[in-house]
Motif scaffolding. Sequence first.
Motif, mmCIF file in Angstrom:
data_model
loop_
_atom_site.group_PDB
_atom_site.id
_atom_site.type_symbol
_atom_site.label_atom_id
_atom_site.label_comp_id
_atom_site.label_asym_id
_atom_site.label_seq_id
_atom_site.Cartn_x
_atom_site.Cartn_y
_atom_site.Cartn_z
ATOM 1 N N ASN A 135 0.852 -1.191 0.000
ATOM 2 C CA ASN A 135 0.000 0.000 0.000
ATOM 3 C C ASN A 135 0.886 1.239 0.000
ATOM 4 O OD1 ASN A 135 -1.857 2.004 0.389
ATOM 5 N ND2 ASN A 135 -2.725 1.160 2.282
ATOM 6 N N MET A 136 0.846 1.985 -1.078
ATOM 7 C CA MET A 136 1.688 3.175 -1.186
ATOM 8 C C MET A 136 0.922 4.443 -0.854
ATOM 9 S SD MET A 136 3.977 2.079 -4.461
ATOM 10 C CE MET A 136 5.268 3.233 -4.023
ATOM 11 N N THR A 137 -0.293 4.301 -0.359
ATOM 12 C CA THR A 137 -1.075 5.482 0.032
ATOM 13 C C THR A 137 -1.108 5.582 1.554
ATOM 14 O OG1 THR A 137 -3.233 4.433 0.361
ATOM 15 C CG2 THR A 137 -2.591 4.901 -1.913
ATOM 16 N N ASP A 138 -1.727 6.660 2.040
ATOM 17 C CA ASP A 138 -1.895 6.816 3.489
ATOM 18 C C ASP A 138 -3.219 6.215 3.948
ATOM 19 O OD1 ASP A 138 0.476 8.234 3.597
ATOM 20 O OD2 ASP A 138 -0.534 10.138 3.172
ATOM 21 N N ASP A 139 -3.972 5.634 3.001
ATOM 22 C CA ASP A 139 -5.300 5.126 3.316
ATOM 23 C C ASP A 139 -5.232 3.609 3.517
ATOM 24 O OD1 ASP A 139 -7.868 4.177 3.331
ATOM 25 O OD2 ASP A 139 -8.449 5.070 1.402
ATOM 26 N N PRO A 140 -5.385 3.160 4.780
ATOM 27 C CA PRO A 140 -5.253 1.729 5.041
ATOM 28 C C PRO A 140 -6.333 0.892 4.336
ATOM 29 C CG PRO A 140 -5.857 2.934 7.058
ATOM 30 C CD PRO A 140 -5.681 3.950 5.981
ATOM 31 N N GLY A 141 -7.423 1.531 3.895
ATOM 32 C CA GLY A 141 -8.493 0.799 3.210
ATOM 33 C C GLY A 141 -8.179 0.450 1.773
ATOM 34 N N ARG A 142 -7.055 0.917 1.268
ATOM 35 C CA ARG A 142 -6.764 0.724 -0.161
ATOM 36 C C ARG A 142 -6.248 -0.669 -0.499
ATOM 37 N NH1 ARG A 142 -6.582 5.168 -3.560
ATOM 38 N NH2 ARG A 142 -6.163 3.587 -5.107
ATOM 39 N N PRO A 173 -0.318 5.683 -6.103
ATOM 40 C CA PRO A 173 -1.271 6.621 -5.494
ATOM 41 C C PRO A 173 -1.547 7.783 -6.445
ATOM 42 C CG PRO A 173 0.891 6.794 -4.447
ATOM 43 C CD PRO A 173 0.986 5.678 -5.444
ATOM 44 N N LEU A 174 -2.702 8.416 -6.263
ATOM 45 C CA LEU A 174 -3.089 9.481 -7.197
ATOM 46 C C LEU A 174 -2.376 10.798 -6.919
ATOM 47 C CD1 LEU A 174 -6.921 8.739 -7.262
ATOM 48 C CD2 LEU A 174 -5.242 8.276 -9.074
ATOM 49 N N ASP A 175 -1.873 10.951 -5.710
ATOM 50 C CA ASP A 175 -1.346 12.263 -5.319
ATOM 51 C C ASP A 175 0.175 12.370 -5.423
ATOM 52 O OD1 ASP A 175 -0.924 10.444 -3.329
ATOM 53 O OD2 ASP A 175 -1.518 11.759 -1.681
ATOM 54 N N VAL A 176 0.800 11.425 -6.088
ATOM 55 C CA VAL A 176 2.257 11.427 -6.254
ATOM 56 C C VAL A 176 2.519 11.199 -7.741
ATOM 57 C CG1 VAL A 176 4.387 10.209 -5.617
ATOM 58 C CG2 VAL A 176 2.514 10.351 -3.965
ATOM 59 N N PRO A 177 3.511 11.874 -8.314
ATOM 60 C CA PRO A 177 3.819 11.571 -9.719
ATOM 61 C C PRO A 177 4.149 10.082 -9.860
ATOM 62 C CG PRO A 177 5.066 13.486 -8.947
ATOM 63 C CD PRO A 177 4.400 12.898 -7.745
ATOM 64 N N PRO A 178 3.554 9.408 -10.870
ATOM 65 C CA PRO A 178 3.758 7.961 -10.980
ATOM 66 C C PRO A 178 5.227 7.555 -11.013
ATOM 67 C CG PRO A 178 2.342 8.771 -12.764
ATOM 68 C CD PRO A 178 2.636 9.931 -11.880
ATOM 69 N N ALA A 179 6.062 8.341 -11.686
ATOM 70 C CA ALA A 179 7.476 7.959 -11.786
ATOM 71 C C ALA A 179 8.093 7.839 -10.394
ATOM 72 C CB ALA A 179 8.241 8.982 -12.624
ATOM 73 N N ARG A 180 7.715 8.776 -9.497
ATOM 74 C CA ARG A 180 8.276 8.722 -8.146
ATOM 75 C C ARG A 180 7.754 7.529 -7.372
ATOM 76 N NH1 ARG A 180 7.377 13.978 -5.416
ATOM 77 N NH2 ARG A 180 6.725 12.747 -3.621
#
Length: 235
Positions: A135-142, A173-180
């Motif tokens: 999970n690369m987001t801050d949302d544990p539900g993902r 995640p949607l809030d980070v540039p995909p390359a990063r």
Amino acid sequence: MPDFTEPAATLSARLAGIDERIADAARAAGREPGAITRIVVTKFHPAALVDDLYALGVRDVGENRQQEFSAKAAEVGALEGLRWHFIGQAQTNKARAIRAAASAVHSLDRARLADALDAAAQPDSPTLDVLLQVNMTDDPGRGGVEPSDLESLAAHAAALSSLRVRGIMAVAPLDVPPARAFERLASLSATVRAVVPDAHWISAGMTADFAEAIAAGATHLRIGSAITGPRPQHG
Ligand SMILES: *Cc1c(COP(=O)(O)O)cnc(C)c1O
């Protein structure tokens, strides 16, 4: 040149167009296109689409919901060389059904699910390829294991004899540039390989970001709508 992304384009033109873009992105990254597996995500589409894709040479398809997956795999039936990749969140009580039809599960994200998939092996079951979803987001539900728990999950799964840990999977995640995001995923892949040295698969890259994923080392792309066209409405 015809625009293969437009809805009226044929399935075969869209597939060929995407494969060309995959090959271009691979070569731009100094990688061998043949080393990249393109999985066509067929969720929400009827079983007939899988037949059509198979006739076009597709051998790897992906589904993300167990009920739809099981029904579709049963309807499609045995097709030589066809591999189903399960890519969605999985409940432990569905492990048997998933294992019955999947060649690979990309969404292994907790020890209990690993145990359930292992326990679901029948005496004649082939080894199940698994990828650890992070999970690369801050949302544990993902869905996906927290990066800090990745190493222990890898060790847990690697100890189960009917599973083969192949690598890592993530949705950017949607809030980070995909390359990063994909660079970070590549470093998390090294964490898995510290435990399972040959677990080099990196399942990353969808319609919107597969070129960035290839640049960062993805070995397995999960591409849906760019190939299948828009998904039928659901719900
Ligand atoms: C639906 C799905 C994809 C494919 O998405 P597209 O944007 O249609 O390419 C890839 N990975 C997962 C986990 C999905 O659920």
